[in-house]
Design a protein around this motif. Structure first.
Motif, PDB file in Angstrom:
ATOM      1  N   THR A   1      -1.968   9.156 -39.571  1.00 20.16           N
ATOM      2  CA  THR A   1      -0.843   9.496 -40.522  1.00 20.16           C
ATOM      3  C   THR A   1      -1.269  10.826 -41.082  1.00 20.16           C
ATOM      4  OG1 THR A   1      -2.239   8.809 -42.384  1.00 20.16           O
ATOM      5  CG2 THR A   1      -1.222   6.847 -41.231  1.00 20.16           C
ATOM      6  N   PRO A   2      -0.167  11.302 -41.798  1.00 13.68           N
ATOM      7  CA  PRO A   2      -0.600  12.794 -42.233  1.00 13.68           C
ATOM      8  C   PRO A   2      -1.838  13.081 -43.175  1.00 13.68           C
ATOM      9  CG  PRO A   2       1.672  12.007 -42.688  1.00 13.68           C
ATOM     10  CD  PRO A   2       1.137  10.852 -42.096  1.00 13.68           C
ATOM     11  N   PHE A   3      -2.383  11.672 -43.605  1.00 14.15           N
ATOM     12  CA  PHE A   3      -3.638  11.770 -44.565  1.00 14.15           C
ATOM     13  C   PHE A   3      -4.857  10.752 -43.936  1.00 14.15           C
ATOM     14  CE2 PHE A   3       0.219  11.133 -47.112  1.00 14.15           C
ATOM     15  CZ  PHE A   3       0.618  12.488 -47.269  1.00 14.15           C
ATOM     16  N   MET A   4      -4.747  10.683 -42.617  1.00 11.86           N
ATOM     17  CA  MET A   4      -5.932   9.954 -42.003  1.00 11.86           C
ATOM     18  C   MET A   4      -6.045  10.459 -40.445  1.00 11.86           C
ATOM     19  SD  MET A   4      -6.341   5.771 -41.575  1.00 11.86           S
ATOM     20  CE  MET A   4      -6.210   5.617 -43.334  1.00 11.86           C
ATOM     21  N   ARG A   5      -7.256  10.758 -40.165  1.00 10.92           N
ATOM     22  CA  ARG A   5      -7.703  10.999 -38.854  1.00 10.92           C
ATOM     23  C   ARG A   5      -8.917  10.420 -38.406  1.00 10.92           C
ATOM     24  NH1 ARG A   5      -5.570  15.532 -36.412  1.00 10.92           N
ATOM     25  NH2 ARG A   5      -6.384  16.025 -34.415  1.00 10.92           N
ATOM     26  N   ALA A   6      -8.689  10.060 -37.248  1.00  8.28           N
ATOM     27  CA  ALA A   6      -9.790   8.981 -36.499  1.00  8.28           C
ATOM     28  C   ALA A   6     -10.104   9.674 -35.142  1.00  8.28           C
ATOM     29  CB  ALA A   6      -9.247   7.760 -36.280  1.00  8.28           C
TER      30      ALA A   6
ATOM     31  N   ASN B   1     -33.350   3.512 -12.927  1.00  6.40           N
ATOM     32  CA  ASN B   1     -32.786   4.076 -13.983  1.00  6.40           C
ATOM     33  C   ASN B   1     -32.417   3.115 -15.030  1.00  6.40           C
ATOM     34  OD1 ASN B   1     -33.005   6.152 -12.012  1.00  6.40           O
ATOM     35  ND2 ASN B   1     -30.922   6.933 -12.620  1.00  6.40           N
ATOM     36  N   LYS B   2     -32.438   3.589 -16.405  1.00  7.96           N
ATOM     37  CA  LYS B   2     -32.015   2.819 -17.558  1.00  7.96           C
ATOM     38  C   LYS B   2     -30.768   3.474 -17.868  1.00  7.96           C
ATOM     39  CE  LYS B   2     -33.277   1.148 -21.852  1.00  7.96           C
ATOM     40  NZ  LYS B   2     -33.048  -0.193 -21.653  1.00  7.96           N
ATOM     41  N   GLU B   3     -29.665   2.289 -18.002  1.00 10.32           N
ATOM     42  CA  GLU B   3     -28.348   2.900 -18.270  1.00 10.32           C
ATOM     43  C   GLU B   3     -27.960   2.294 -19.705  1.00 10.32           C
ATOM     44  OE1 GLU B   3     -25.924   1.138 -15.089  1.00 10.32           O
ATOM     45  OE2 GLU B   3     -26.776   2.730 -13.943  1.00 10.32           O
ATOM     46  N   ASP B   4     -27.459   3.178 -20.532  1.00  8.28           N
ATOM     47  CA  ASP B   4     -26.896   2.844 -21.901  1.00  8.28           C
ATOM     48  C   ASP B   4     -25.434   3.408 -22.005  1.00  8.28           C
ATOM     49  OD1 ASP B   4     -29.638   1.793 -23.337  1.00  8.28           O
ATOM     50  OD2 ASP B   4     -30.083   3.727 -22.250  1.00  8.28           O
ATOM     51  N   PHE B   5     -24.754   2.587 -22.840  1.00  5.56           N
ATOM     52  CA  PHE B   5     -23.373   3.170 -23.388  1.00  5.56           C
ATOM     53  C   PHE B   5     -23.639   2.974 -24.994  1.00  5.56           C
ATOM     54  CE2 PHE B   5     -19.106   2.261 -25.060  1.00  5.56           C
ATOM     55  CZ  PHE B   5     -18.505   3.234 -24.569  1.00  5.56           C
ATOM     56  N   LEU B   6     -23.116   4.088 -25.344  1.00  7.00           N
ATOM     57  CA  LEU B   6     -23.464   4.520 -26.676  1.00  7.00           C
ATOM     58  C   LEU B   6     -21.830   4.819 -27.422  1.00  7.00           C
ATOM     59  CD1 LEU B   6     -26.374   7.227 -26.055  1.00  7.00           C
ATOM     60  CD2 LEU B   6     -26.520   4.473 -26.763  1.00  7.00           C
ATOM     61  N   PRO B   7     -21.379   3.653 -28.081  1.00  7.51           N
ATOM     62  CA  PRO B   7     -20.071   3.906 -29.021  1.00  7.51           C
ATOM     63  C   PRO B   7     -20.321   4.922 -30.063  1.00  7.51           C
ATOM     64  CG  PRO B   7     -20.909   1.905 -29.300  1.00  7.51           C
ATOM     65  CD  PRO B   7     -21.959   2.576 -28.324  1.00  7.51           C
ATOM     66  N   ALA B   8     -19.125   5.472 -30.471  1.00  4.89           N
ATOM     67  CA  ALA B   8     -19.162   6.250 -31.764  1.00  4.89           C
ATOM     68  C   ALA B   8     -17.776   6.376 -32.234  1.00  4.89           C
ATOM     69  CB  ALA B   8     -19.524   7.773 -31.540  1.00  4.89           C
ATOM     70  N   ALA B   9     -17.554   6.146 -33.596  1.00  4.62           N
ATOM     71  CA  ALA B   9     -16.299   6.275 -34.251  1.00  4.62           C
ATOM     72  C   ALA B   9     -16.448   6.910 -35.826  1.00  4.62           C
ATOM     73  CB  ALA B   9     -15.608   4.846 -34.451  1.00  4.62           C
ATOM     74  N   THR B  10     -15.652   7.615 -35.898  1.00  2.00           N
ATOM     75  CA  THR B  10     -15.286   8.147 -37.200  1.00  2.00           C
ATOM     76  C   THR B  10     -13.862   8.198 -37.658  1.00  2.00           C
ATOM     77  OG1 THR B  10     -14.971  10.539 -36.546  1.00  2.00           O
ATOM     78  CG2 THR B  10     -17.269  10.097 -36.699  1.00  2.00           C
ATOM     79  N   LEU B  11     -13.887   8.008 -39.139  1.00  4.80           N
ATOM     80  CA  LEU B  11     -12.535   8.025 -39.992  1.00  4.80           C
ATOM     81  C   LEU B  11     -12.590   8.733 -40.967  1.00  4.80           C
ATOM     82  CD1 LEU B  11      -9.819   6.509 -39.831  1.00  4.80           C
ATOM     83  CD2 LEU B  11     -10.736   4.785 -41.593  1.00  4.80           C
ATOM     84  N   THR B  12     -11.631   9.731 -40.874  1.00  3.97           N
ATOM     85  CA  THR B  12     -11.625  10.595 -42.136  1.00  3.97           C
ATOM     86  C   THR B  12     -10.265  10.558 -42.971  1.00  3.97           C
ATOM     87  OG1 THR B  12     -12.618  12.356 -40.890  1.00  3.97           O
ATOM     88  CG2 THR B  12     -11.426  13.281 -42.580  1.00  3.97           C
ATOM     89  N   PHE B  13     -10.305  10.313 -44.426  1.00  2.49           N
ATOM     90  CA  PHE B  13      -9.178  10.009 -45.013  1.00  2.49           C
ATOM     91  C   PHE B  13      -8.955  10.986 -45.919  1.00  2.49           C
ATOM     92  CE2 PHE B  13      -7.333   7.569 -48.786  1.00  2.49           C
ATOM     93  CZ  PHE B  13      -6.115   7.667 -48.161  1.00  2.49           C
TER      94      PHE B  13
END
Length: 891
Positions: free
Chosen positions: A544-549, A590-602
């Motif tokens: 939205t105009p005031f929220m970024r992710a 080999n050791k395999e990893d999946f690393l998620p990340a999320a940020t929300l700016t209001f």
């Protein structure tokens, strides 16, 4: 130039551009130019002549701290000048949530350097530190840096080894105009300068930080040529004789210059070069010791081997930086960077104490030389393709090498005779010569893509698609060779006799024998490698105009292995390899990893934003923590023993921060963080024979949480008080405070080495028998405080800053429950610093003068163990106040 902050900057620029509908659009801080007054058009009403007003919700403030999606802190070249810090490690202790250790490594948000990564212009770095994989940051002089970014929340474009944070060191770039800058400084401290200290001559080129070959290991078969080895030692008597003498002042100098050239209207070439030299002295006087239990069931501890330590160290630093850049057709940039930095430490040390082994008073004399060196080359490109929907492509490739060479470490023990004199001891390992070396190199390649998409409407008006690939390979070879000088028993009184004379007598028909040690306790070398392939994706969108992710993830495939090497005799090619498979399940896959990340700016209203973040990261064991060999930490004289069965630590990160910006670089932020850790790696005490060593193990789980507050503002004192003194002066206040706490959960099992260093055997034990349940994590301080008050004068150009830094006590090494010994706790010094800079002219020539006064109250360092109401000093020394004067000239 494209950065991760581009999407948010586009939003701010778009909003600010609405002002262009109004004539006289002005930049921030400027008065809009008024249009000329015109006669009113005939027949036009008052209402018709009313100008349309456009209300703008955002104001463009180009601040990377503000515009990035992640929580971060940034230091720039101006901060380095105001703070008076000469290297990156010293500068970073001013950042919220950051503390330093050994004046070389950073602890971010209560997690020690094991949980943080360091990059140079985005490329990973090798390390010359034998006990750590992270490069010591004191190697990077601020004179060669443009800034330092500390990112505290994870984003998928970064390496997955992310616990406390990532430190990105940014070198100076190509200049806009021609310049040449020369700087010199001189200073000293009250504990060292112009006072008597311990010295030794060394080689002829020590003043440049390089050994001329005098310390090299003789190149022949020592087992057959004992006499020749002894003669090689005594021929270099300057390496054997400790002296006392007056210590000089600290001094340094630097030269930086650059220019920009227009090759064609569409091609610009820029070059920059920088060199630096420093020569510093430090004397440390204090106590070293360790605690023991007088009996197995005793609730108290007592001191054993309380020793008085006196040492003088000369540190010579050299560095060089070269940057070549090309700007092509406004949309393409190529940059080549080469950096070499080196620090050589020359130390003479004596320690006096008592041991049961020597049945009385002993004196240990040590002469040491350490070379730490890092050089790196990087080529990078930034490309914009307007014809391809504004696709952005950034890439980099780098190769770096690090070296830590200790070519000659001499230690000799004297024991006190009945008449009070000191004679050379005949105890095993009492007289020793050691050669050690660490070679570490890193190869890195990475490419990043960004595709910005714009849509009409209030929802999802912007979507930025990001992705990329990275490959890193880190290889290390470390070795140590130890030679004991035996056969000295029965010698006459050696008190006051120079050591070169004593050794000369030993090897010229005397009883002396040099014997190399090794085997079970001392496998002489290890080889280690870490290879990581990674790919990531991320979607950054204006919801939205005031929220970024920002939402994304990183996939990493990693192989890490350590091999110990036992050298059979003097030939380094004659060794036996023992592959130590790192994982507890004995798998080298080999050791395999999946690393998620999320940020929300209001952003609910102008200049205020609220950030939320979640990510999953990991930390791999360091090479030295895996190698089951003994290695001495030269800072503390404590031996380390690795654990080949360590596992990766896994971390879930939660972040929340509110930010309010008064103006560019002026803000108030309040944040909180929480980390849920599985298998965190801790350093603990272990006993090998009658000697206390440190080793490493995985704790079943731990949690870390805390809060940060930052405030920076130019305080409008004149507007508030109308005091004439502040009419042309600005008062700046910068302050930050971090509170944190942590707790270990020892309920569960952990893996240790149940065999020998050369024949490790996995053993599963209860963690509760190795660490104390509920104690804090190693390296975590409850309180971190920084305060900076600055006064700048716009007329004279002077700047005066008072700085305060405090880090509360923290665990240096964990406890040894099997022996009932408590953890070693350290208290870093509390520092007050004063920095003054002022430009001036002499005969029409401009200069800049600087004055730095550090540690004004002379606080020292202390490490201790506590148990049953008893405190045993482990490592203490004084740090006196220091001052320096600097002069800079720019042409």
């Amino acid at each position: 130039m494209l950065t991760r902050s581009t999407p948010v900057r586009i939003l701010l620029l778009t909003s600010a551009s609405l002002l262009c509908f109004s004539p006289g659009f002005a930049q921030e801080g400027q008065v809009p130019e008024q249009p000329p007054v015109q006669d009113e058009p005939a027949g036009e009403s008052e209402d018709q002549r009313t100008m349309e007003t456009v209300q703008v919700r955002y104001r463009f403030i180009p601040d990377e701290k503000r515009s990035t999606s992640e929580v971060s802190s940034l230091l720039d070249a101006g901060d380095f000048d105001l703070q008076g810090d000469s290297d990156a490690a010293a500068a970073l202790r001013r950042v919220a949530g950051v503390a330093t250790a050994d004046d070389k490594f950073v602890y971010v948000r209560g997690l020690n350097e094991r949980y943080s990564s360091a990059t140079l212009n985005g490329s990973p770095l090798p390390s010359p530190a034998p006990l750590r994989r992270v490069a010591p940051l004191d190697l990077f002089p601020t004179s060669a840096l443009d800034g330092i970014l500390v990112q505290k929340t994870y984003s998928p474009n970064l390496p997955g080894e992310f616990g406390g944070g990532l430190v990105d060191i940014r070198t100076k770039g190509i200049p806009d105009d021609r310049f040449l800058e020369v700087s010199v400084s001189v200073g000293g401290d009250t504990e060292t300068s112009l006072q008597s200290g311990l010295l030794y001559d060394g080689s002829d080129t020590d003043i440049f930080g390089y050994d001329d070959g005098a310390r090299e290991l003789p190149n022949f078969d020592i087992s057959n040529e004992n006499y020749e080895f002894g003669r090689a030692l005594t021929d270099n008597s300057s390496l054997l004789v400790m002296q006392s003498g007056d210590v000089g002042l600290n001094w340094s100098g630097g030269l930086t210059g650059g220019n920009s050239y227009d090759i064609t209207p569409d091609i610009e070439l820029g070059v920059l070069g920088s060199i630096g030299y420093s020569n510093d002295w430090s004397t440390r006087q204090g106590i070293r010791g360790q605690a023991v239990r007088p009996s197995a069931n005793s609730p108290e501890i007592e001191a054993e081997e309380q020793r008085e330590r006196y040492s003088t160290q000369n540190t010579v630093g050299t560095n060089a930086l070269a940057v070549i850049g090309l700007n092509l057709y406004d949309n393409h940039e190529l940059k080549f960077t080469a950096l070499g930095t080196r620090s050589s430490e020359k130390e003479a040390r004596t320690v006096i104490g008592e041991t049961e082994e020597d049945a009385g008073v002993f004196r240990d004399d040590s002469l040491e030389w350490f070379e730490r060196q890092l050089w790196t080359t990087q080529i990078a490109g930034e490309h914009n393709f307007p014809e391809l929907m504004d696709l952005k492509v950034n890439w980099r490739g780098s190769y770096s090498e690090a070296l830590r060479d200790a070519p000659f470490q001499l230690s000799n023990r004297y024991r006190e005779a009945n008449d009070g004199s000191f004679v050379l001891s005949s105890s095993p390992a009492a007289n020793r010569i050691q050669y050690s070396r660490v070679d570490d190199d890193t190869t890195d390649f990475g490419i990043d893509f960004e595709l910005p998409l714009a849509f009409s409407g209030d929802y999802f008006s912007e979507i930025n698609l990001k992705g990329g690939y990275a490959y890193v390979e880190n290889d290390r070879y470390a070795n140590v060779r130890i030679f004991d000088v035996t056969g000295v028993g029965g010698l006459a009184n050696t008190d006051g006799i120079r050591l070169d004379y004593i050794y000369s007598a030993l090897f010229n028909g005397g009883p002396g024998v040099i014997q190399e040690t090794g085997g079970i306790q001392f496998p002489e070398a290890y080889i280690a490698t870490l290879e990581v392939d990674a790919a990531y994706f991320q979607v950054d969108t204006q919801i939205t105009p005031f929220m970024r992710a920002a939402l994304g993830g990183r996939f990493e495939s990693a192989l890490q292995a350590v091999d110990t090497v036992t050298i059979d005799g003097p030939s380094e090619n004659n060794f036996v390899e023992a592959c130590i498979e790192r994982q507890a399940d004995q798998s080298c896959d080999n050791k395999e990893d999946f690393l998620p990340a999320a940020t929300l700016t209001f952003t609910p209203f102008q200049d205020f934003q609220l950030r939320f973040g979640y990510s999953e990261t990991l930390t791999r064991p360091q090479f030295r923590e895996l190698a089951p060999t003994q290695f001495v930490n030269t800072e503390t004289d404590v031996s380390f023993v690795g654990n080949p069965f360590l596992q990766n630590a896994e971390i879930k990160n939660y972040d929340l921060r509110a930010e309010y910006y008064f103006d560019r670089g002026q803000f108030l932020t309040v944040g909180a963080f929480y980390k849920d850790m599985t298998n965190p790696i801790e350093e603990v005490l272990v006993n090998i024979g009658n000697v206390t060593n440190t080793s490493f193990l995985n704790v079943p789980s731990a949690k870390l949480y805390g809060a940060e507050i930052e405030y920076e503002q130019i305080v409008p004192v004149y507007n508030w008080t109308d005091w004439g003194f502040f009419s042309d002066r600005d008062l700046t206040v910068k302050a930050n405070y971090t509170w944190s706490d942590s707790e270990i959960d020892a309920n569960g099992t952990t893996f240790v080495n149940g065999g020998t260093p050369t024949a490790p055997v996995i053993s599963e034990v209860n963690a509760a028998g190795r660490v104390s349940d509920g104690r804090r994590l190693q390296g975590q301080s409850e309180h971190l405080v920084n305060l900076q008050i600055g006064l700048s004068d716009s007329n004279s150009g002077s700047e005066l800053n008072l700085l305060f830094n405090y880090a509360s006590e923290r665990i240096r090494s964990g406890e040894s429950l099997s022996d009932g010994l408590p953890a070693i706790v350290e208290e870093p010094p509390i520092t007050f610093d004063l920095v003054y800079n002022r430009p001036f002219e002499i005969a029409g020539t401009s200069f800049e003068f600087s004055f730095n006064a550090e540690n004004l109250f002379g606080d020292g360092y202390e490490a201790y163990q506590q148990g049953g109401g008893v405190t045993v000093p482990v490592d203490t020394y004084d740090l006196g106040p220091s001052i320096s004067f600097g002069l800079k000239k720019e042409f």
